[in-house]
Scaffold this active site. Sequence first.
Site, PDB file in Angstrom:
ATOM      1  N   THR A 144     -20.526  29.948  41.340  1.00 36.78           N
ATOM      2  CA  THR A 144     -19.646  29.996  40.166  1.00 36.78           C
ATOM      3  C   THR A 144     -19.637  31.369  39.491  1.00 36.78           C
ATOM      4  OG1 THR A 144     -20.115  27.666  39.814  1.00 36.78           O
ATOM      5  CG2 THR A 144     -19.164  28.858  37.955  1.00 36.78           C
ATOM      6  N   ARG A 289     -34.844  -5.717  17.620  1.00 35.45           N
ATOM      7  CA  ARG A 289     -34.235  -5.319  16.350  1.00 35.45           C
ATOM      8  C   ARG A 289     -33.549  -6.524  15.690  1.00 35.45           C
ATOM      9  NH1 ARG A 289     -33.676  -2.829  11.715  1.00 35.45           N
ATOM     10  NH2 ARG A 289     -31.586  -2.077  11.233  1.00 35.45           N
ATOM     11  N   HIS A 359     -28.549   1.124  19.755  1.00 42.44           N
ATOM     12  CA  HIS A 359     -29.749   1.598  19.051  1.00 42.44           C
ATOM     13  C   HIS A 359     -29.439   2.035  17.616  1.00 42.44           C
ATOM     14  CE1 HIS A 359     -31.546   1.583  23.054  1.00 42.44           C
ATOM     15  NE2 HIS A 359     -32.721   1.717  22.483  1.00 42.44           N
ATOM     16  N   GLU A 384     -20.808  19.990  39.520  1.00 40.86           N
ATOM     17  CA  GLU A 384     -20.484  19.512  40.874  1.00 40.86           C
ATOM     18  C   GLU A 384     -19.030  19.020  40.980  1.00 40.86           C
ATOM     19  OE1 GLU A 384     -23.784  20.271  43.244  1.00 40.86           O
ATOM     20  OE2 GLU A 384     -22.170  18.985  43.939  1.00 40.86           O
ATOM     21  N   THR A 386     -15.569  18.833  38.196  1.00 42.32           N
ATOM     22  CA  THR A 386     -15.223  18.066  36.999  1.00 42.32           C
ATOM     23  C   THR A 386     -14.511  16.761  37.372  1.00 42.32           C
ATOM     24  OG1 THR A 386     -13.090  19.164  36.903  1.00 42.32           O
ATOM     25  CG2 THR A 386     -14.870  20.185  35.646  1.00 42.32           C
TER      26      THR A 386
END
Lengths: 400, 250
Positions: A144, A289, A359, A384, A386
């Site tokens: 690249t 939770r 979460h 690798e 897009t």
Amino acid sequence: MIDFTPSEETRMIVKGLRSFIEKEVKPIEEKHREYFESEHKRLNEDGSLKPEVKAAIDKVRMRSGELGYYGMHMPADVGGGGIDRVGMFFAHREMARHGLGLNMYTLAGPEGPTQMLLNLNDAQRKKFLAPLVKGEITTCFGLTEPEAGSDIKNLTTKAEKQGDSFILNGMKTFITNAAHADFVQVFAVTDSKLYKESGYQGVTTFIIEKDRPGFKVGKINRSIIDDGGQAELIFENCKVPKENVIGQEGMGFYVAMSWIGVGRLNIASMCVGMAEYLLEKSVEYAQQRTTFGKPISKYQHVRGMLADIATELYAAEHMVLNCAWRMDQGEQVVKESSFVKYFCTNMLFRAADKAVQIHGGMGVMKELPIERIFRFARVLRIVEGTDEIQKETIARSLGL
Amino acid sequence: MKVLVCVKRVPDTGGGFKLTSDGQRVDTTNMDFTISPHEECAVEEAIRIIEKHGGSSTVLTLGPEQAQEQLREALAKSVNGAILLEAPDYESWDPAATAQAIAEAAKPGGYDILLFGNECADACNYQVGLRVAHWLDIPCVTGIKALEIQGNKAIAKREVKDGWEVYEVSLPAAFTVKEGLNSPRHPSLRGIMGAKKIPIEKKKLNKREPQLVRKMLRKPQEGRGQIEILGQGVEAVPKVVAKLRELGVI
């Protein structure tokens, strides 16, 4: 008949790797916990890794090399284990299902041996490939450039032939492990006319040792994951002997293509493992939770998100296995490797987004590993190839 | 030196498990199997004894054909040979029958040392090692956490509160070992690949009537942890110490 049941040998490899990660790697990570929880503590001011973190990573890689896991995807005649693609799916999945920590250095990535290096001649294999398979040294893949990512027709790094040597000039960017590599694999234009005409030929791949005059590592590329891994490579009149050419002169892209499909499959396999990790953590959290008098796992919205993650995970797993199996049968899997890279990285991104949501406030806090995986998942949709490049490949396969 | 190490294929329960509807066994659907943790230490000890004193080690199990997987796990770590006592109905074998079959298989081997886990991870009967020693009429030290071989005798140590019980026994002898005896190694890839080439000696067993019959398994009620805030900062220290004393930790 397609049968994805892992063989006894594969099951033993996965169990061995799990035992290595749980009993050796995680204790090292625990010892360096503060570094893995925060990028600010892990990095020096210039973005490079602190020496103690680098030492921990090296220790894990070398120990994995010693056990034979690190380079097991490589053929036995170069010191690897000759494990097939289906076997490697299970190994990569196991590696990633322990979260985003030192476990991610147990199997070779772009810093390690790849199929592309099977193009090395005997002397090069002895000097560079053998220690690489054992995890004793590392490398990087220098393709690249600022103006040439997936659009490989715009390379500006040039290598001019002078007698038995080449003189390299140019720069590379976003190169994983550039800052630490003992040698780099660099793509440079050696025949500008042919390159301009064909777009694929006229580019040669070179091995450049880290201490070769004219070569230096540029600035560290800071990113949303800030793992200290990506950096620039700079070549200023760097003289390289012809013995350092990988494969045939002018055929560098053909050398590179032998590796790209495998890299996509590896990422997809890791996405499956990491999504499993997120699912496990999210189910556990949802059961613990409590809000308004009951665990959040009893609320339809949360249950729906968990069901979505599990469903997509199941699809992703079977998709990667199918592609890996086809690869093992010797089939060309150009569109299939784009399918899996595109789907699995997005599957992980969606899973990470839901895991953060489940979460709640804790999902975006540094105390938990969830937000870091969310950022990592975002990066995987870029590296690798897009999303758009993968879809382009898929569209081309439809005759468009 | 000839060492025999006995292992059992048990469900790898990980975080949790379910029982079958008849309450007779752990539901192993979609479950991996493994070697009991104490026995992993026994395997490691067998390898270390041979590395230090020379000779050969053999791993043995009584179980279904699939138990070859556990034997190969031991072979991958560099145990030299393996014996499978094939019992398709292994779940109905009680400790007495199991021990008798192992003793009969071990007798012709002329082993100097027999190693067992102190108890297996599923049934936890604590009996097989001791019963095999009885059948073979050799000494047995149970629950050991240290073993040293000195010529034709062995020094075995059992950990007790505030110290060790030390036993000296002549060989041949049997030992049942506990976790903490050593740190079991991970199999190397080379070991795993090599293990598949080692032939496993198989012996078919006839069904035996158990003396001990399991009536029912019952899963204990899962307890929830309790959080108690004792205070903030330095002022909380005496309360923390008092609580630790109350819990018997100090």
